[in-house]
Write a protein that holds these residues in place. Structure first.
Motif, PDB file in Angstrom:
ATOM      1  N   ALA A   1      36.256  56.609  45.468  1.00 46.10           N
ATOM      2  CA  ALA A   1      35.294  55.570  45.848  1.00 46.10           C
ATOM      3  C   ALA A   1      34.786  55.661  47.282  1.00 46.10           C
ATOM      4  CB  ALA A   1      35.912  54.190  45.614  1.00 46.10           C
ATOM      5  N   PHE A   2      35.561  56.266  48.182  1.00 47.60           N
ATOM      6  CA  PHE A   2      35.199  56.234  49.596  1.00 47.60           C
ATOM      7  C   PHE A   2      35.150  57.637  50.183  1.00 47.60           C
ATOM      8  CE2 PHE A   2      37.283  52.277  48.493  1.00 47.60           C
ATOM      9  CZ  PHE A   2      36.330  51.356  48.904  1.00 47.60           C
ATOM     10  N   PRO A   3      34.106  57.921  50.982  1.00 47.52           N
ATOM     11  CA  PRO A   3      34.010  59.244  51.612  1.00 47.52           C
ATOM     12  C   PRO A   3      35.094  59.394  52.681  1.00 47.52           C
ATOM     13  CG  PRO A   3      32.250  57.809  52.402  1.00 47.52           C
ATOM     14  CD  PRO A   3      32.974  57.060  51.328  1.00 47.52           C
ATOM     15  N   PRO A   4      35.425  60.636  53.024  1.00 46.32           N
ATOM     16  CA  PRO A   4      36.515  60.880  53.981  1.00 46.32           C
ATOM     17  C   PRO A   4      36.400  60.098  55.294  1.00 46.32           C
ATOM     18  CG  PRO A   4      35.879  62.927  52.953  1.00 46.32           C
ATOM     19  CD  PRO A   4      34.885  61.890  52.492  1.00 46.32           C
ATOM     20  N   ARG A   5      35.217  59.956  55.843  1.00 43.85           N
ATOM     21  CA  ARG A   5      35.111  59.256  57.135  1.00 43.85           C
ATOM     22  C   ARG A   5      35.435  57.769  57.013  1.00 43.85           C
ATOM     23  NH1 ARG A   5      28.700  58.547  58.650  1.00 43.85           N
ATOM     24  NH2 ARG A   5      28.288  56.979  57.060  1.00 43.85           N
TER      25      ARG A   5
ATOM     26  N   GLN B   1      47.108  47.479  33.258  1.00 42.40           N
ATOM     27  CA  GLN B   1      46.665  48.807  33.671  1.00 42.40           C
ATOM     28  C   GLN B   1      45.910  48.704  34.998  1.00 42.40           C
ATOM     29  OE1 GLN B   1      47.536  51.608  31.881  1.00 42.40           O
ATOM     30  NE2 GLN B   1      48.725  50.085  30.769  1.00 42.40           N
ATOM     31  N   VAL B   2      46.074  49.702  35.860  1.00 43.75           N
ATOM     32  CA  VAL B   2      45.359  49.711  37.134  1.00 43.75           C
ATOM     33  C   VAL B   2      43.872  49.890  36.855  1.00 43.75           C
ATOM     34  CG1 VAL B   2      45.038  50.889  39.340  1.00 43.75           C
ATOM     35  CG2 VAL B   2      47.344  50.620  38.395  1.00 43.75           C
ATOM     36  N   ALA B   3      43.093  48.887  37.239  1.00 45.02           N
ATOM     37  CA  ALA B   3      41.646  48.912  37.041  1.00 45.02           C
ATOM     38  C   ALA B   3      40.905  49.076  38.359  1.00 45.02           C
ATOM     39  CB  ALA B   3      41.190  47.618  36.354  1.00 45.02           C
ATOM     40  N   GLY B   4      41.579  48.781  39.477  1.00 47.14           N
ATOM     41  CA  GLY B   4      40.924  48.873  40.769  1.00 47.14           C
ATOM     42  C   GLY B   4      41.910  48.650  41.899  1.00 47.14           C
ATOM     43  N   ILE B   5      41.356  48.614  43.109  1.00 50.24           N
ATOM     44  CA  ILE B   5      42.164  48.397  44.313  1.00 50.24           C
ATOM     45  C   ILE B   5      41.536  47.327  45.185  1.00 50.24           C
ATOM     46  CG2 ILE B   5      43.125  50.732  44.370  1.00 50.24           C
ATOM     47  CD1 ILE B   5      41.052  51.274  46.706  1.00 50.24           C
ATOM     48  N   LEU B   6      42.378  46.632  45.909  1.00 43.93           N
ATOM     49  CA  LEU B   6      41.960  45.682  46.925  1.00 43.93           C
ATOM     50  C   LEU B   6      42.942  45.831  48.075  1.00 43.93           C
ATOM     51  CD1 LEU B   6      40.203  43.290  47.876  1.00 43.93           C
ATOM     52  CD2 LEU B   6      41.851  41.782  46.765  1.00 43.93           C
ATOM     53  N   PHE B   7      42.470  46.433  49.162  1.00 46.31           N
ATOM     54  CA  PHE B   7      43.280  46.606  50.362  1.00 46.31           C
ATOM     55  C   PHE B   7      42.683  45.699  51.425  1.00 46.31           C
ATOM     56  CE2 PHE B   7      44.427  51.380  49.518  1.00 46.31           C
ATOM     57  CZ  PHE B   7      45.022  51.032  48.315  1.00 46.31           C
TER      58      PHE B   7
ATOM     59  N   ALA C   1      35.783  54.558  35.265  1.00 45.81           N
ATOM     60  CA  ALA C   1      35.748  54.342  33.811  1.00 45.81           C
ATOM     61  C   ALA C   1      35.557  52.876  33.444  1.00 45.81           C
ATOM     62  CB  ALA C   1      37.045  54.859  33.183  1.00 45.81           C
ATOM     63  N   LEU C   2      35.781  51.968  34.398  1.00 43.32           N
ATOM     64  CA  LEU C   2      35.710  50.540  34.101  1.00 43.32           C
ATOM     65  C   LEU C   2      34.585  49.813  34.836  1.00 43.32           C
ATOM     66  CD1 LEU C   2      39.541  49.815  34.168  1.00 43.32           C
ATOM     67  CD2 LEU C   2      38.067  50.094  32.164  1.00 43.32           C
ATOM     68  N   ARG C   3      33.787  50.550  35.585  1.00 40.92           N
ATOM     69  CA  ARG C   3      32.694  49.908  36.321  1.00 40.92           C
ATOM     70  C   ARG C   3      31.663  49.334  35.349  1.00 40.92           C
ATOM     71  NH1 ARG C   3      32.424  54.590  40.805  1.00 40.92           N
ATOM     72  NH2 ARG C   3      34.342  53.983  41.847  1.00 40.92           N
ATOM     73  N   GLY C   4      30.980  48.301  35.812  1.00 45.42           N
ATOM     74  CA  GLY C   4      29.955  47.665  34.997  1.00 45.42           C
ATOM     75  C   GLY C   4      30.511  46.602  34.060  1.00 45.42           C
ATOM     76  N   ARG C   5      31.775  46.278  34.189  1.00 46.92           N
ATOM     77  CA  ARG C   5      32.405  45.282  33.316  1.00 46.92           C
ATOM     78  C   ARG C   5      32.732  43.984  34.051  1.00 46.92           C
ATOM     79  NH1 ARG C   5      36.505  48.998  29.682  1.00 46.92           N
ATOM     80  NH2 ARG C   5      34.979  50.603  29.202  1.00 46.92           N
ATOM     81  N   ASN C   6      32.224  43.838  35.266  1.00 45.53           N
ATOM     82  CA  ASN C   6      32.377  42.626  36.066  1.00 45.53           C
ATOM     83  C   ASN C   6      33.788  42.459  36.652  1.00 45.53           C
ATOM     84  OD1 ASN C   6      30.667  40.658  37.089  1.00 45.53           O
ATOM     85  ND2 ASN C   6      31.443  39.104  35.695  1.00 45.53           N
ATOM     86  N   ILE C   7      34.596  43.498  36.587  1.00 42.67           N
ATOM     87  CA  ILE C   7      35.961  43.411  37.098  1.00 42.67           C
ATOM     88  C   ILE C   7      35.968  43.196  38.614  1.00 42.67           C
ATOM     89  CG2 ILE C   7      38.129  44.698  37.413  1.00 42.67           C
ATOM     90  CD1 ILE C   7      37.496  45.970  34.614  1.00 42.67           C
ATOM     91  N   GLY C   8      35.148  43.952  39.327  1.00 39.57           N
ATOM     92  CA  GLY C   8      35.086  43.816  40.778  1.00 39.57           C
ATOM     93  C   GLY C   8      34.625  42.434  41.201  1.00 39.57           C
ATOM     94  N   ALA C   9      33.609  41.895  40.532  1.00 41.27           N
ATOM     95  CA  ALA C   9      33.096  40.562  40.861  1.00 41.27           C
ATOM     96  C   ALA C   9      34.162  39.500  40.605  1.00 41.27           C
ATOM     97  CB  ALA C   9      31.835  40.274  40.066  1.00 41.27           C
ATOM     98  N   GLU C  10      34.861  39.618  39.496  1.00 36.93           N
ATOM     99  CA  GLU C  10      35.905  38.643  39.182  1.00 36.93           C
ATOM    100  C   GLU C  10      37.060  38.729  40.174  1.00 36.93           C
ATOM    101  OE1 GLU C  10      37.174  38.658  35.075  1.00 36.93           O
ATOM    102  OE2 GLU C  10      35.098  38.946  34.407  1.00 36.93           O
TER     103      GLU C  10
END
Length: 185
Positions: free
Chosen positions: A28-32, A59-65, A83-92
């Motif tokens: 998800a994130f570039p090296p810098r 199941q691990v669906a994402g991260i929050l640090f 694989a799980l993007r577009g399912r509103n998981i991040g917004a929830e």
């Protein structure tokens, strides 16, 4: 669609789901914009830092640090498995996390289509873009400081909050980066 989300804190890389979380992080994130896994593990010992997995059906669906920053929370990384993007998981997950909290995060300037979509995602969640100039140093070498936009929930940052946040990142967060090993301050 509402998911049964759970947050599971990582205490060490031996915890269940660590490898999946690190794969999401690297994708998800570039090296810098990310620290090494070793520096992330070192940050786990800091009481201000929290690394959590976002789980759906265990199941691990994402991260929050995130970091505890005075009375605020700095969301350093939020990402959902490709694989799980577009399912509103991040917004929830973000809505659940922000409930009753003062939250700060950074995004790229909304100049490219993806960055514009990201800004709109956070605005739909109740975040506002702040006008304060903000340069974030890179986490590794070569050093590539980059302009970012500070976003905050539930309202804008004061000048003092923005300045305090920049100091917090420079003095606390960057302790866990290659720059610290090189003597960057």
């Amino acid at each position: 669609m509402t998911h049964r989300l759970q947050f599971a804190a990582f205490r060490s890389p031996a915890d269940s789901g660590w490898a999946e979380a690190m794969a999401i992080y690297r994708e998800a994130f570039p090296p810098r914009e990310r620290r090494s896994e070793e520096d992330t593990v070192a940050a786990l010992a800091d009481p201000a830092f929290r690394a959590e997995s976002i789980r759906v059906d265990r199941q691990v669906a994402g991260i929050l640090f995130y970091w505890l920053f005075g009375a605020s929370y700095y969301v350093e990384y939020l990402a959902v498995s490709p694989a799980l993007r577009g399912r509103n998981i991040g917004a929830e997950a973000l809505a659940e996390f922000c409930r009753g909290r003062r939250v700060i995060l950074e995004i790229e300037p909304p100049e490219e289509p993806l960055a514009v979509r990201r800004k709109h995602f956070y605005e739909r969640a109740g975040f506002v873009a702040n006008p304060h100039a903000y340069i974030h140093p890179s986490y590794g070498c070569p050093t590539e400081p980059h302009q970012l936009v500070l976003m905050s929930f539930p309202g804008p940052l004061t000048n003092d909050e923005a300045r305090g946040f920049a100091d917090f990142v420079r003095e606390k967060v960057l302790r866990y980066s290659q720059l610290e090993h090189l003597g960057y301050k």
